[in-house]
Design a protein around this motif. Sequence first.
Motif, PDB file in Angstrom:
ATOM      1  N   UNK A  19       0.844  -1.204   0.000  1.00 50.23           N
ATOM      2  CA  UNK A  19       0.000   0.000   0.000  1.00 50.23           C
ATOM      3  C   UNK A  19       0.880   1.256   0.000  1.00 50.23           C
ATOM      4  N   UNK A  20       1.832   1.351   0.936  1.00 52.34           N
ATOM      5  CA  UNK A  20       2.658   2.566   1.000  1.00 52.34           C
ATOM      6  C   UNK A  20       3.614   2.635  -0.177  1.00 52.34           C
ATOM      7  N   UNK A  22       2.865   1.869  -3.118  1.00 52.65           N
ATOM      8  CA  UNK A  22       2.068   2.458  -4.196  1.00 52.65           C
ATOM      9  C   UNK A  22       1.908   3.960  -3.995  1.00 52.65           C
ATOM     10  N   UNK A  23       1.485   4.335  -2.797  1.00 55.62           N
ATOM     11  CA  UNK A  23       1.156   5.744  -2.565  1.00 55.62           C
ATOM     12  C   UNK A  23       2.390   6.640  -2.527  1.00 55.62           C
ATOM     13  N   UNK A  25       5.368   6.204  -4.011  1.00 57.26           N
ATOM     14  CA  UNK A  25       5.950   6.380  -5.349  1.00 57.26           C
ATOM     15  C   UNK A  25       5.073   7.317  -6.188  1.00 57.26           C
ATOM     16  N   UNK A  26       3.762   7.136  -6.099  1.00 55.65           N
ATOM     17  CA  UNK A  26       2.842   8.018  -6.831  1.00 55.65           C
ATOM     18  C   UNK A  26       3.041   9.473  -6.404  1.00 55.65           C
ATOM     19  N   UNK A  29       6.412  10.929  -7.642  1.00 54.68           N
ATOM     20  CA  UNK A  29       6.417  11.206  -9.078  1.00 54.68           C
ATOM     21  C   UNK A  29       5.576  12.432  -9.425  1.00 54.68           C
ATOM     22  N   UNK A  30       4.404  12.545  -8.803  1.00 58.94           N
ATOM     23  CA  UNK A  30       3.536  13.684  -9.126  1.00 58.94           C
ATOM     24  C   UNK A  30       4.142  15.000  -8.635  1.00 58.94           C
ATOM     25  N   UNK A  31       4.734  14.986  -7.428  1.00 61.35           N
ATOM     26  CA  UNK A  31       5.373  16.209  -6.920  1.00 61.35           C
ATOM     27  C   UNK A  31       6.571  16.565  -7.798  1.00 61.35           C
ATOM     28  N   UNK A  33       6.914  15.942 -10.934  1.00 66.17           N
ATOM     29  CA  UNK A  33       6.419  16.503 -12.193  1.00 66.17           C
ATOM     30  C   UNK A  33       6.094  17.989 -12.031  1.00 66.17           C
TER      31      UNK A  33
END
Lengths: 62, 246
Positions: A19-20, A22-23, A25-26, A29-31, A33
Amino acid sequence: MIWASWADFFAMGGYAFYVWGSYVVTAVLMIAEVILVMRRHRATLARLARTVSAEQMRVEGE
Amino acid sequence: MNFLLSFSSPKTFYPLAGKLLPWFAGVAVLLIVLGLYLGFFVAPTDYKQGESYRIIFVHVAAAWMSMFIYVVMAGWSAAGMIWNTKLSDMMAGALAPTGALFSFIALWTGALWGKPTWGTYWIWDARLTSELILLFLYIGYIALRSAIDDPRRAARASALLAIVGVINIPIIYFSVRWWNTLHQGASVSPTMAPKMAETMLLAMFVMAVAFWVYTIAVVLARVRSEILERERNTAWVAELVLEKRK
């Protein structure tokens, strides 16, 4: 309430890694970007300002 | 009509995008916080998968966005080819990195969800393979654009690639129906009642909308840089950059 404690929350019923993994890494990556896009915009503005003012000086010198 | 025209001219779109950007960014942050709250503190534990199912809130939202962005990108590409508008090509180009990002996130979170539920991080299943092809399409599209120096030729070549690649989108979407896949069927579809608890569903939708608004914000910001670079020889950009410098 779903979670008995914060430790319980972080343990994710034994699936913490998945779970962590996934969250986190997401989020990273978004920050990243957002930072890259903002940096590119600032860099573009600065670079164009340099070339434009150089061009102006050249024109005025003629 | 004037309002519509401002979407097609880089000069008027640049300040418009700058004005809209902070609103989209703010709404995206609020929705992400709300989505995470619903996903982690309101949605109940799944009776079968335990807590591992909570990956769904980021996984499904990212997977939907990866497909949706591709369709929008192909749409802008087609518009650029038909009407030969510069801004359409810039929009298509600005969407690609975010699309690639969401395909990667969909694959990554899918792998981390697959391990505890299927016992493997990866399998050459139709859904997973077609999503991987989507990531490669985005990467190929970005590489193609950066490989061609002339922006008009780059626009035409990459638009063609984007439009041809659209065929992959229905393949991803229907793969779970057409083939016998390990990946589960759709949990939510327009024709059937959802197979999930209402709060789970709500958290998923909020995250999907959050990612959608996030994409708009990031793409607007990216397209602004692109406009400046391509219009660098115009008087309005010269004025703008000097004004900013003061």
